[in-house]
Write a protein that holds these residues in place. Structure first.
Motif, PDB file in Angstrom:
ATOM      1  N   GLN A   1       0.908  -1.419   0.073  1.00 30.44           N
ATOM      2  CA  GLN A   1      -0.150  -0.390   0.168  1.00 30.44           C
ATOM      3  C   GLN A   1       0.467   0.827  -0.337  1.00 30.44           C
ATOM      4  OE1 GLN A   1      -3.050  -0.913   3.589  1.00 30.44           O
ATOM      5  NE2 GLN A   1      -3.917  -1.574   2.497  1.00 30.44           N
ATOM      6  N   LEU A   2       1.764   1.087   0.924  1.00 30.36           N
ATOM      7  CA  LEU A   2       2.765   2.648   0.822  1.00 30.36           C
ATOM      8  C   LEU A   2       3.410   2.391  -0.062  1.00 30.36           C
ATOM      9  CD1 LEU A   2       4.055   1.583   4.634  1.00 30.36           C
ATOM     10  CD2 LEU A   2       2.904   3.615   4.016  1.00 30.36           C
TER      11      LEU A   2
ATOM     12  N   GLY B   1       4.296   5.939  -5.361  1.00 34.21           N
ATOM     13  CA  GLY B   1       4.785   6.115  -7.109  1.00 34.21           C
ATOM     14  C   GLY B   1       3.484   7.728  -7.393  1.00 34.21           C
ATOM     15  N   SER B   2       2.227   7.478  -6.900  1.00 35.45           N
ATOM     16  CA  SER B   2       1.212   8.470  -6.939  1.00 35.45           C
ATOM     17  C   SER B   2       1.971  10.103  -6.075  1.00 35.45           C
ATOM     18  CB  SER B   2      -0.083   8.516  -5.920  1.00 35.45           C
ATOM     19  OG  SER B   2      -0.590   7.361  -6.350  1.00 35.45           O
TER      20      SER B   2
ATOM     21  N   GLY C   1       4.918  15.303  -7.949  1.00 37.25           N
ATOM     22  CA  GLY C   1       5.934  16.012  -7.520  1.00 37.25           C
ATOM     23  C   GLY C   1       6.411  16.523  -5.852  1.00 37.25           C
ATOM     24  N   LYS C   2       5.104  15.579  -4.990  1.00 40.08           N
ATOM     25  CA  LYS C   2       5.638  15.231  -3.747  1.00 40.08           C
ATOM     26  C   LYS C   2       6.370  14.716  -3.641  1.00 40.08           C
ATOM     27  CE  LYS C   2       0.603  16.806  -2.786  1.00 40.08           C
ATOM     28  NZ  LYS C   2      -0.540  16.030  -2.257  1.00 40.08           N
ATOM     29  N   LYS C   3       8.137  15.324  -3.778  1.00 39.62           N
ATOM     30  CA  LYS C   3       9.112  14.535  -3.452  1.00 39.62           C
ATOM     31  C   LYS C   3       9.311  13.892  -1.894  1.00 39.62           C
ATOM     32  CE  LYS C   3      13.743  13.382  -5.004  1.00 39.62           C
ATOM     33  NZ  LYS C   3      14.875  14.249  -6.787  1.00 39.62           N
ATOM     34  N   ASP C   4       9.422  14.868  -1.293  1.00 40.34           N
ATOM     35  CA  ASP C   4       9.011  14.817   0.678  1.00 40.34           C
ATOM     36  C   ASP C   4       8.959  13.561   0.721  1.00 40.34           C
ATOM     37  OD1 ASP C   4      11.427  16.898   0.128  1.00 40.34           O
ATOM     38  OD2 ASP C   4      10.071  18.304   0.574  1.00 40.34           O
ATOM     39  N   GLU C   5       7.453  13.820   0.849  1.00 43.98           N
ATOM     40  CA  GLU C   5       6.009  12.935   1.016  1.00 43.98           C
ATOM     41  C   GLU C   5       7.018  11.607   1.012  1.00 43.98           C
ATOM     42  OE1 GLU C   5       2.273  13.767   0.911  1.00 43.98           O
ATOM     43  OE2 GLU C   5       2.748  16.029   0.385  1.00 43.98           O
ATOM     44  N   ALA C   6       7.536  11.306  -0.117  1.00 49.91           N
ATOM     45  CA  ALA C   6       7.216  10.375  -0.629  1.00 49.91           C
ATOM     46  C   ALA C   6       8.710   9.555  -0.479  1.00 49.91           C
ATOM     47  CB  ALA C   6       7.525  10.089  -2.394  1.00 49.91           C
ATOM     48  N   ASN C   7       9.506  10.099   0.067  1.00 48.85           N
ATOM     49  CA  ASN C   7      10.950   9.529   0.629  1.00 48.85           C
ATOM     50  C   ASN C   7      10.561   9.109   2.431  1.00 48.85           C
ATOM     51  OD1 ASN C   7      12.872  10.132  -1.614  1.00 48.85           O
ATOM     52  ND2 ASN C   7      13.156  12.088  -0.812  1.00 48.85           N
ATOM     53  N   GLU C   8       9.366  10.555   2.983  1.00 53.10           N
ATOM     54  CA  GLU C   8       9.317   9.577   4.130  1.00 53.10           C
ATOM     55  C   GLU C   8       8.628   8.085   4.393  1.00 53.10           C
ATOM     56  OE1 GLU C   8       7.410  12.600   6.528  1.00 53.10           O
ATOM     57  OE2 GLU C   8       7.935  14.612   5.384  1.00 53.10           O
TER      58      GLU C   8
ATOM     59  N   VAL D   1       8.484   2.397   4.769  1.00 48.54           N
ATOM     60  CA  VAL D   1       9.185   1.290   3.912  1.00 48.54           C
ATOM     61  C   VAL D   1      10.160   0.628   4.265  1.00 48.54           C
ATOM     62  CG1 VAL D   1       8.628  -0.287   1.558  1.00 48.54           C
ATOM     63  CG2 VAL D   1       7.194   1.545   1.564  1.00 48.54           C
ATOM     64  N   ALA D   2      11.080   1.113   4.451  1.00 54.59           N
ATOM     65  CA  ALA D   2      12.624   1.068   5.224  1.00 54.59           C
ATOM     66  C   ALA D   2      12.132  -0.379   6.242  1.00 54.59           C
ATOM     67  CB  ALA D   2      13.555   1.444   4.572  1.00 54.59           C
TER      68      ALA D   2
END
Length: 106
Positions: A56-57, A62-63, A68-75, A80-81
């Motif tokens: 799910q995460l 991907g979304s 363009g929300k790279k910071d949120e994606a990195n969090e 996931v890690a």
């Protein structure tokens, strides 16, 4: 050959059969096998839930990247890690329970 299904469904019969064959501490061994099986099953359920959450995460990552929300994606990548490291520990616990369960009856 004894199966887990047989041991769990007909515990007393299995114990009596093992005692008849002069298996030392048959009751204790069967109870240990059932304990390890329960631990293995619970661990597998936790592992499956973690994998589902990871999927799910990962979809969210991907979304967010497309938006363009790279910071949120990195969090979320960090989450996931963390889940993957928990998965590794759960996998080790499950494998040890399986091995211990096998060793009890040997």
């Amino acid at each position: 050959m004894l199966t887990l299904k047989l041991i769990s469904e007909e515990t007393e019969r299995v114990i009596k059969g093992l005692e008849k064959k002069h298996f030392d501490n048959a009751r204790n061994a069967v109870e240990k096998v059932l304990e390890y099986d329960k631990l293995r099953r619970l661990t597998q359920q936790k592992l499956d839930a973690n994998k589902q959450q990871q999927n799910q995460l990962s979809r969210q990552i991907g979304s967010l990247m497309k938006e363009g929300k790279k910071d949120e994606a990195n969090e979320i990548k960090n989450q996931v890690a963390e889940l993957k490291s928990v998965d590794k520990a759960l996998q080790e616990t499950m494998e040890k329970a399986q091995q211990d369960m096998t060793n009890v009856l040997l």
